[in-house]
Design an enzyme around this catalytic site. Structure first.
Site, PDB file in Angstrom:
ATOM      1  N   HIS A   1      77.580   2.432  30.705  1.00 50.93           N
ATOM      2  CA  HIS A   1      79.010   2.382  30.364  1.00 50.93           C
ATOM      3  C   HIS A   1      79.106   1.633  29.042  1.00 50.93           C
ATOM      4  O   HIS A   1      78.962   0.422  28.999  1.00 50.93           O
ATOM      5  CB  HIS A   1      79.757   1.649  31.502  1.00 50.93           C
TER       6      HIS A   1
ATOM      7  N   HIS B   1      74.718   0.916  37.364  1.00 46.52           N
ATOM      8  CA  HIS B   1      75.741   0.922  36.319  1.00 46.52           C
ATOM      9  C   HIS B   1      75.435  -0.204  35.319  1.00 46.52           C
ATOM     10  O   HIS B   1      75.413  -1.372  35.683  1.00 46.52           O
ATOM     11  CB  HIS B   1      77.111   0.718  36.970  1.00 46.52           C
TER      12      HIS B   1
ATOM     13  N   SER C   1      77.098  -2.390  39.562  1.00 45.14           N
ATOM     14  CA  SER C   1      77.018  -2.927  38.203  1.00 45.14           C
ATOM     15  C   SER C   1      76.264  -4.241  38.228  1.00 45.14           C
ATOM     16  O   SER C   1      76.563  -5.109  39.053  1.00 45.14           O
ATOM     17  CB  SER C   1      78.425  -3.177  37.655  1.00 45.14           C
TER      18      SER C   1
ATOM     19  N   MET D   1      78.271  -4.165  26.247  1.00 45.07           N
ATOM     20  CA  MET D   1      79.437  -4.705  25.524  1.00 45.07           C
ATOM     21  C   MET D   1      78.978  -5.321  24.215  1.00 45.07           C
ATOM     22  O   MET D   1      77.957  -6.001  24.174  1.00 45.07           O
ATOM     23  CB  MET D   1      80.116  -5.777  26.379  1.00 45.07           C
TER      24      MET D   1
ATOM     25  N   MET E   1      80.819  -0.004  26.183  1.00 43.50           N
ATOM     26  CA  MET E   1      82.060  -0.623  25.687  1.00 43.50           C
ATOM     27  C   MET E   1      81.749  -1.196  24.317  1.00 43.50           C
ATOM     28  O   MET E   1      81.649  -2.408  24.133  1.00 43.50           O
ATOM     29  CB  MET E   1      82.527  -1.700  26.686  1.00 43.50           C
TER      30      MET E   1
ATOM     31  N   ASP F   1      86.140   1.903  38.122  1.00 42.38           N
ATOM     32  CA  ASP F   1      85.354   0.719  37.748  1.00 42.38           C
ATOM     33  C   ASP F   1      86.282  -0.469  37.576  1.00 42.38           C
ATOM     34  O   ASP F   1      87.163  -0.445  36.716  1.00 42.38           O
ATOM     35  CB  ASP F   1      84.611   1.036  36.435  1.00 42.38           C
TER      36      ASP F   1
ATOM     37  N   GLY G   1      87.075  -4.231  40.150  1.00 39.01           N
ATOM     38  CA  GLY G   1      87.738  -4.746  41.346  1.00 39.01           C
ATOM     39  C   GLY G   1      87.492  -3.931  42.600  1.00 39.01           C
ATOM     40  O   GLY G   1      88.249  -4.031  43.566  1.00 39.01           O
TER      41      GLY G   1
ATOM     42  N   MET H   1      89.285   3.302  34.367  1.00 34.66           N
ATOM     43  CA  MET H   1      89.134   1.847  34.517  1.00 34.66           C
ATOM     44  C   MET H   1      90.254   1.309  35.405  1.00 34.66           C
ATOM     45  O   MET H   1      91.428   1.616  35.196  1.00 34.66           O
ATOM     46  CB  MET H   1      89.203   1.155  33.148  1.00 34.66           C
TER      47      MET H   1
ATOM     48  N   ASP I   1      76.585  -2.106  32.044  1.00 40.39           N
ATOM     49  CA  ASP I   1      77.727  -2.368  31.172  1.00 40.39           C
ATOM     50  C   ASP I   1      77.243  -2.892  29.825  1.00 40.39           C
ATOM     51  O   ASP I   1      76.723  -4.001  29.737  1.00 40.39           O
ATOM     52  CB  ASP I   1      78.651  -3.407  31.829  1.00 40.39           C
TER      53      ASP I   1
HETATM   54  C1  DX5 Z   1      84.095  -4.344  33.404  1.00 38.21           C
HETATM   55  C2  DX5 Z   1      82.870  -3.543  33.727  1.00 38.21           C
HETATM   56  C3  DX5 Z   1      82.626  -3.383  35.181  1.00 38.21           C
HETATM   57  C4  DX5 Z   1      82.376  -4.651  35.931  1.00 38.21           C
HETATM   58  C5  DX5 Z   1      82.845  -4.459  37.322  1.00 38.21           C
HETATM   59  O1  DX5 Z   1      84.419  -4.166  32.073  1.00 38.21           O
HETATM   60  O2  DX5 Z   1      82.970  -2.249  33.169  1.00 38.21           O
HETATM   61  O3  DX5 Z   1      81.590  -2.440  35.418  1.00 38.21           O
HETATM   62  O4  DX5 Z   1      81.045  -5.037  35.967  1.00 38.21           O
HETATM   63  O5  DX5 Z   1      82.763  -5.670  37.988  1.00 38.21           O
HETATM   64  P1  DX5 Z   1      83.625  -5.937  39.287  1.00 38.21           P
HETATM   65  O6  DX5 Z   1      83.184  -4.938  40.312  1.00 38.21           O
HETATM   66  O7  DX5 Z   1      83.300  -7.330  39.643  1.00 38.21           O
HETATM   67  O8  DX5 Z   1      85.076  -5.747  38.918  1.00 38.21           O
HETATM   68 ZN    ZN Z   2      81.528  -0.745  33.829  1.00 37.12          ZN
END
Ligand code: DX5
Ligand code: ZN
Length: 220
Positions: A67, A34, A10, A38, A69, A174, A176, A138, A36
């Site tokens: 992804h 990936h 990501s 938002m 959101m 996805d 941590g 998630m 993200d």
């Molecule tokens: C969080 C995102 C993830 C995020 C993951 O809402 O969907 O894709 O970037 O980042 P890490 O790997 O640092 O948790």
């Molecule tokens: Zn994500």
């Protein structure tokens, strides 16, 4: 257990002002990028509007796994598929018509993904399985990178793996994911791994992707 492992870094934690060179660092060792998206409505954070996202999709050296959101996902998801994403994932909590949107993604040439926030149960969505190419479980609350992996999501990952059975559906986690946690998720049945801060905060992002893949492959 899953047999094919995919690592999908990501760029949320990458340097947005030098995105293409950030992507170049991991392109040869990663499966998908990936992305993200938002909107500051579905989650309390904003990343890209459609215009900047399409530019990234067009210029990316890797196929893009978007992804979404965003609240207005039924309208937006097919646009991301048309923009050339390889995979487009919508949130079960945001869509008003799951089947129709997943089918519209496929019709526009992308793989269809269905994401579940930590409080959402897979059993409530198992009936949509024929429209799904990838489930995303998630392992943090969506919105930010760098959060702590939620080990208690592993039962949901195992249950999703059981529901998938022998279907060729990918199972992504996805949030941590790092060298400390990826094996736990792989053991539970995940085969596709998003890693943001673990990859882009590493000294050598490509070597980190390779280490993550090796660890995940151990349990496959
Ligand atoms: C969080 C995102 C993830 C995020 C993951 O809402 O969907 O894709 O970037 O980042 P890490 O790997 O640092 O948790
Ligand atoms: Zn994500």
């Amino acid at each position: 257990m899953a047999s094919e492992i995919r690592i999908t870094p990501s760029i949320l934690n990458a340097d947005f002002s030098h995105l293409q060179s950030e992507i170049a660092k991991i392109a040869s060792v990663s499966d998908l990028l990936h992305l993200d998206v938002m909107d500051n409505v579905f989650v309390p954070n904003f990343t890209f509007n459609y215009e900047s996202a399409s530019k990234i999709i067009k210029e990316s050296a890797l196929p893009v796994d978007a992804h979404l959101m965003v609240a207005d996902v039924d309208r937006i998801a097919p646009e991301y598929a048309q923009a050339g994403c390889a995979s487009v994932t919508i949130h079960a909590e945001a869509t008003k018509d799951i089947s129709e949107t997943l089918r519209a993604i496929r019709k526009s040439g992308a793989r269809s993904g269905l994401a579940l926030k930590p409080a959402t149960q897979i059993e409530d969505y198992a009936d949509f399985i024929d429209d799904v190419d990838m489930f995303l479980i998630m392992t943090v609350e969506p919105g930010f990178g760098g959060q702590k992996f939620m080990t208690d999501m592993m039962s949901k990952v195992s249950r999703t793996r059981a529901i998938i059975g022998s279907r060729p559906i990918w199972l992504q986690v996805d949030g941590g994911i790092s060298t400390e946690t990826i094996e736990i998720a792989a053991d539970a049945g995940a085969d596709t791994f998003v890693a943001g801060s673990a990859v882009f905060n590493a000294q050598d992002p490509a070597a980190m992707v390779t280490s993550l893949r090796e660890l995940a492959s151990k349990s496959s």
